[in-house]
Motif scaffolding. Structure first.
Motif, PDB file in Angstrom:
ATOM      1  N   HIS A 185       0.824  -1.213   0.000  1.00 22.49           N
ATOM      2  CA  HIS A 185       0.000   0.000   0.000  1.00 22.49           C
ATOM      3  C   HIS A 185       0.855   1.260   0.000  1.00 22.49           C
ATOM      4  O   HIS A 185       1.983   1.265   0.499  1.00 22.49           O
ATOM      5  CB  HIS A 185      -0.909   0.034   1.239  1.00 22.49           C
ATOM      6  N   SER A 186       0.281   2.315  -0.555  1.00 24.80           N
ATOM      7  CA  SER A 186       0.819   3.666  -0.447  1.00 24.80           C
ATOM      8  C   SER A 186      -0.331   4.605  -0.106  1.00 24.80           C
ATOM      9  O   SER A 186      -1.482   4.351  -0.480  1.00 24.80           O
ATOM     10  CB  SER A 186       1.418   4.133  -1.785  1.00 24.80           C
ATOM     11  N   PHE A 187      -0.011   5.695   0.582  1.00 24.48           N
ATOM     12  CA  PHE A 187      -0.980   6.786   0.646  1.00 24.48           C
ATOM     13  C   PHE A 187      -1.009   7.453  -0.725  1.00 24.48           C
ATOM     14  O   PHE A 187       0.033   7.619  -1.372  1.00 24.48           O
ATOM     15  CB  PHE A 187      -0.582   7.789   1.722  1.00 24.48           C
ATOM     16  N   ALA A 188      -2.202   7.847  -1.174  1.00 23.44           N
ATOM     17  CA  ALA A 188      -2.351   8.391  -2.521  1.00 23.44           C
ATOM     18  C   ALA A 188      -3.186   9.671  -2.510  1.00 23.44           C
ATOM     19  O   ALA A 188      -4.300   9.701  -3.054  1.00 23.44           O
ATOM     20  CB  ALA A 188      -2.973   7.346  -3.443  1.00 23.44           C
ATOM     21  N   PRO A 189      -2.665  10.743  -1.896  1.00 16.24           N
ATOM     22  CA  PRO A 189      -3.349  12.036  -2.046  1.00 16.24           C
ATOM     23  C   PRO A 189      -3.351  12.414  -3.522  1.00 16.24           C
ATOM     24  O   PRO A 189      -2.311  12.347  -4.185  1.00 16.24           O
ATOM     25  CB  PRO A 189      -2.487  12.984  -1.201  1.00 16.24           C
ATOM     26  N   MET A 210       4.140   4.211   9.656  1.00 10.68           N
ATOM     27  CA  MET A 210       3.840   2.893   9.092  1.00 10.68           C
ATOM     28  C   MET A 210       4.841   2.456   8.035  1.00 10.68           C
ATOM     29  O   MET A 210       4.721   1.368   7.485  1.00 10.68           O
ATOM     30  CB  MET A 210       2.433   2.917   8.474  1.00 10.68           C
ATOM     31  N   GLU A 211       5.789   3.332   7.733  1.00 14.46           N
ATOM     32  CA  GLU A 211       6.787   3.062   6.681  1.00 14.46           C
ATOM     33  C   GLU A 211       6.106   2.765   5.345  1.00 14.46           C
ATOM     34  O   GLU A 211       6.454   1.829   4.635  1.00 14.46           O
ATOM     35  CB  GLU A 211       7.723   1.922   7.090  1.00 14.46           C
ATOM     36  N   LEU A 212       5.123   3.597   5.003  1.00 13.41           N
ATOM     37  CA  LEU A 212       4.440   3.504   3.718  1.00 13.41           C
ATOM     38  C   LEU A 212       4.906   4.633   2.813  1.00 13.41           C
ATOM     39  O   LEU A 212       5.273   5.718   3.276  1.00 13.41           O
ATOM     40  CB  LEU A 212       2.921   3.597   3.892  1.00 13.41           C
ATOM     41  N   SER A 213       4.865   4.374   1.521  1.00  8.36           N
ATOM     42  CA  SER A 213       5.212   5.409   0.545  1.00  8.36           C
ATOM     43  C   SER A 213       4.009   6.304   0.281  1.00  8.36           C
ATOM     44  O   SER A 213       2.880   6.018   0.703  1.00  8.36           O
ATOM     45  CB  SER A 213       5.707   4.773  -0.745  1.00  8.36           C
ATOM     46  N   ILE A 214       4.256   7.410  -0.434  1.00 13.60           N
ATOM     47  CA  ILE A 214       3.215   8.365  -0.821  1.00 13.60           C
ATOM     48  C   ILE A 214       3.280   8.537  -2.331  1.00 13.60           C
ATOM     49  O   ILE A 214       4.358   8.704  -2.902  1.00 13.60           O
ATOM     50  CB  ILE A 214       3.414   9.726  -0.120  1.00 13.60           C
ATOM     51  N   HIS A 215       2.131   8.518  -2.975  1.00 16.68           N
ATOM     52  CA  HIS A 215       2.009   8.479  -4.438  1.00 16.68           C
ATOM     53  C   HIS A 215       1.059   9.607  -4.836  1.00 16.68           C
ATOM     54  O   HIS A 215      -0.102   9.624  -4.429  1.00 16.68           O
ATOM     55  CB  HIS A 215       1.456   7.089  -4.800  1.00 16.68           C
ATOM     56  N   MET A 216       1.554  10.601  -5.620  1.00 17.49           N
ATOM     57  CA  MET A 216       0.771  11.823  -5.841  1.00 17.49           C
ATOM     58  C   MET A 216       1.072  12.430  -7.206  1.00 17.49           C
ATOM     59  O   MET A 216       2.218  12.435  -7.657  1.00 17.49           O
ATOM     60  CB  MET A 216       1.132  12.830  -4.739  1.00 17.49           C
ATOM     61  N   HIS A 217       0.035  12.947  -7.880  1.00 15.65           N
ATOM     62  CA  HIS A 217       0.255  13.747  -9.086  1.00 15.65           C
ATOM     63  C   HIS A 217       0.899  15.077  -8.675  1.00 15.65           C
ATOM     64  O   HIS A 217       0.369  15.766  -7.811  1.00 15.65           O
ATOM     65  CB  HIS A 217      -1.072  14.079  -9.778  1.00 15.65           C
ATOM     66  N   SER A 247      10.616  12.923   0.266  1.00  9.59           N
ATOM     67  CA  SER A 247      11.550  12.031   0.942  1.00  9.59           C
ATOM     68  C   SER A 247      11.758  10.808   0.050  1.00  9.59           C
ATOM     69  O   SER A 247      11.094  10.681  -0.988  1.00  9.59           O
ATOM     70  CB  SER A 247      10.979  11.593   2.295  1.00  9.59           C
ATOM     71  N   PRO A 248      12.640   9.885   0.430  1.00 15.21           N
ATOM     72  CA  PRO A 248      12.814   8.665  -0.379  1.00 15.21           C
ATOM     73  C   PRO A 248      11.570   7.792  -0.470  1.00 15.21           C
ATOM     74  O   PRO A 248      11.554   6.846  -1.265  1.00 15.21           O
ATOM     75  CB  PRO A 248      13.962   7.938   0.344  1.00 15.21           C
ATOM     76  N   SER A 249      10.528   8.094   0.287  1.00 20.94           N
ATOM     77  CA  SER A 249       9.287   7.319   0.188  1.00 20.94           C
ATOM     78  C   SER A 249       8.202   8.049  -0.606  1.00 20.94           C
ATOM     79  O   SER A 249       7.040   7.651  -0.579  1.00 20.94           O
ATOM     80  CB  SER A 249       8.759   6.983   1.590  1.00 20.94           C
TER      81      SER A 249
END
Length: 437
Positions: A185-189, A210-217, A247-249
Motif C-alpha cells: 500500500h501507499s498513501f495516494a493524495p 507505518m513506513e508507507l510510501s506516498i504516491h501523488m500527481h 523524501s525517499p518514500s
C-alpha cells in the motif's frame, strides 16, 4: 534437487547486473522465488523440475512494473479524447465518474486492466482510484502483484465524504490486507490542488509511522504550477517540501513543469519521479526533462496513467516513447538508451515502490516475476541486441508468457485465471451504459 519450475530461453536479461545478457540459460524457480540462474545443461544436471518450459526463441525479462495506474478507468477508454487535462477532467471524466463509479464499475474495469496488463508483460501495478478494496480484491483473485493507493481528496466522492473519511477507510483497508503476499500500500493524495495542508500533514505522519510510501500527481500542468504560485507564492513542489512530504518514500507522478532549481531540490530529497510520457503527450500537459533528472541522480520509473488518457496500459510502448521523447526533448540521441528505458520499467519502478529487494530484476532470491517475449517474429528480425529490440521494435503481442511469484498467469498467450468471454460480456454492458444519453 527437485524444484517447481525451470524456464529455458534463448536470452535471459536480468537487468541487474546492468549490461549482462545470458544466452541459452535457465531460470530455476522454487516456492515462487528464483533460486538459480545458470547454463541450460548445468541446470538439467543439477535440478529435476516438476515443470520444464522451453522458450528457444524468447527473451526472459523481469516483470514490468507499471508505477502509475487508475486501473478501473479502462472502462472510460476513448470516452473523451483529444482534450486538454482540465477540460477532460472537469467537463467529461469527473461527471462520468460521478454518475457511474461504483464497486461493480471498479471490479469490471480493474479486471479489464489486469487482463490487458498481463497480456503485455506487466506483473505489478501501482494504483490510485476509488474503491481500492475492490481493486485489491481483483488483484488477489487474478494473482497479479499490486500496490494499492489509499486515495485522499478534500471533497466528497462516491467512496468517502471528506479527507478524514478517506484516510480512515484507507487505514482500515491496509490493516485488513497487510498479510497478503502480493499486496502493498501507499498513501495516494490525489494532487496538490485537491488536497489541503491539514490532511497532507496527517499523511506525512502516518507514512512515517507505518513506513508507507506516498504516491501523488505533482507538477502535471503549467496551470497547476502557476495557480499555486498565484495563491501561495510557492510552486507545488516547494509547498510539498515545506510540509515535509518529499523524501525517499515519495513518488511524484508526471513532473512535466520543472526548472533546474526544482530538479536540484527534488534530487536532494531522494524522492522518485514516475514518468508517464504517453499520457502527458496526449493531454498536451508538457514534458518531463528525464535526461536532466537522471543526470541529477533522481530515480525515474515509468507508468502509463489510466487508459482513459493514454489510451492503453502497454509498458513496452511506454518504454519506447520514454526513450524517444527523451532524445528529442534533450537534443541528445544518447539520452535514455534502451537499457535505461528497461530499467525504468523494472528495477527503477521497484525502487520507487520500496520493493527492490523483492522484484525488478531476475536475481537469485527475488520473487519469480518473469516475462517471456518471442523475438522470432519478422518485425524483430534481424536481431543484433535483444535489449534494443525489446525497447525499440517489439509489440506487446509478442509477450507469450507471464509468471508472478512463479505462477503461470499467461501461458502461450492464454490467460490462466481470467475468463475472457465473461469479461467481454461485462465490458459490453458498460459500453452500452456509458453511451446512454
Amino acid at each position: 534437487m527437485q524444484v517447481d519450475l525451470i524456464i529455458q530461453a534463448r536470452w535471459i536479461i536480468p537487468v541487474e547486473p546492468e549490461f549482462v545478457i545470458h544466452e541459452n540459460y535457465s531460470l530455476v524457480i522454487n516456492d515462487g522465488r528464483i533460486i538459480d540462474l545458470l547454463e541450460n545443461q548445468a541446470a538439467l544436471n543439477q535440478y529435476q523440475a516438476r515443470t520444464l518450459e522451453k522458450r528457444p526463441e524468447h527473451a526472459l525479462i523481469p516483470g514490468l512494473i507499471n508505477c502509475h495506474t487508475h486501473a478501473a478507468m479502462c472502462l472510460l477508454r476513448g470516452l473523451a479524447d483529444d482534450l486538454p487535462l482540465m477540460d477532460w477532467l472537469q467537463n467529461h471524466i469527473w461527471p462520468a465518474e460521478q454518475k457511474w463509479v461504483s464497486a461493480a464499475f471498479v471490479r469490471d474495469g480493474t479486471d479489464l486492466a489486469i487482463a490487458e496488463m498481463l497480456r503485455s508483460g506487466t506483473t505489478c501495478f501501482n494504483d490510485m482510484y476509488f474503491f481500492p478494496e475492490i481493486t485489491a480484491q481483483q488483484a488477489i483473485q487474478h494473482g497479479i502483484r499490486a500496490n494499492i493507493g489509499l486515495i485522499v481528496f478534500d471533497f466528497p466522492t462516491v467512496w468517502a465524504e471528506n479527507a478524514d473519511a478517506y484516510l480512515n477507510k484507507g487505514l482500515a483497508l491496509r490493516d485488513q490486507l497487510r498479510h497478503e503476499r502480493l499486496i502493498t500500500h501507499s498513501f495516494a493524495p490525489h494532487a496538490p490542488y485537491t488536497v489541503s495542508d491539514a490532511p497532507l500533514k496527517k499523511i506525512r505522519t502516518f507514512a512515517d509511522e507505518m513506513e508507507l510510501s506516498i504516491h501523488m500527481h505533482v507538477h502535471e500542468t503549467a496551470y497547476e504550477v502557476s495557480n499555486q504560485q498565484q495563491t501561495t507564492q510557492q510552486t507545488p513542489l516547494q509547498r510539498l517540501h515545506d510540509l515535509g512530504l518529499l523524501s525517499p518514500s515519495f513518488m511524484a507522478v508526471h513532473m512535466t513543469q520543472l526548472a533546474d532549481e526544482d530538479i536540484n531540490l527534488f534530487a536532494n530529497t531522494g524522492a522518485h519521479i514516475v514518468h508517464c510520457p504517453e499520457s502527458n503527450l496526449k493531454l498536451a500537459s508538457g514534458f518531463c526533462p528525464v535526461a536532466k533528472c537522471l543526470e541529477a541522480g533522481i530515480n525515474v520509473a515509468l507508468g502509463t496513467d489510466g487508459a482513459a488518457s493514454n489510451n492503453d496500459l502497454d509498458m513496452l510502448g511506454e518504454m519506447r516513447t520514454a526513450a524517444l521523447l527523451a532524445k528529442g526533448f534533450s537534443g541528445n540521441a544518447g539520452a535514455v538508451p534502451a537499457i535505461d528505458a528497461l530499467k525504468m520499467a523494472t528495477i527503477n519502478g521497484a525502487k520507487a515502490l520500496g520493493l527492490e529487494t523483492e522484484i525488478g530484476s531476475l536475481s537469485i532470491g527475488k520473487a519469480a516475476d518473469v516475462v517471456a517475449i518471442d523475438l522470432s517474429e519478422l518485425e524483430t528480425q534481424p536481431l543484433f541486441n535483444p535489449v534494443s529490440q525489446i525497447v525499440y521494435a517489439t509489440s506487446r503481442n509478442q509477450v507469450s508468457d507471464v509468471w508472478v511469484a512463479g505462477e503461470h498467469l499467461l501461458n502461450q498467450h492464454q490467460l490462466t485465471r481470467i475468463d475472457i468471454a465473461d469479461l467481454r460480456q461485462r465490458i459490453a454492458v458498460w459500453q452500452q451504459r456509458l453511451t446512454e444519453k
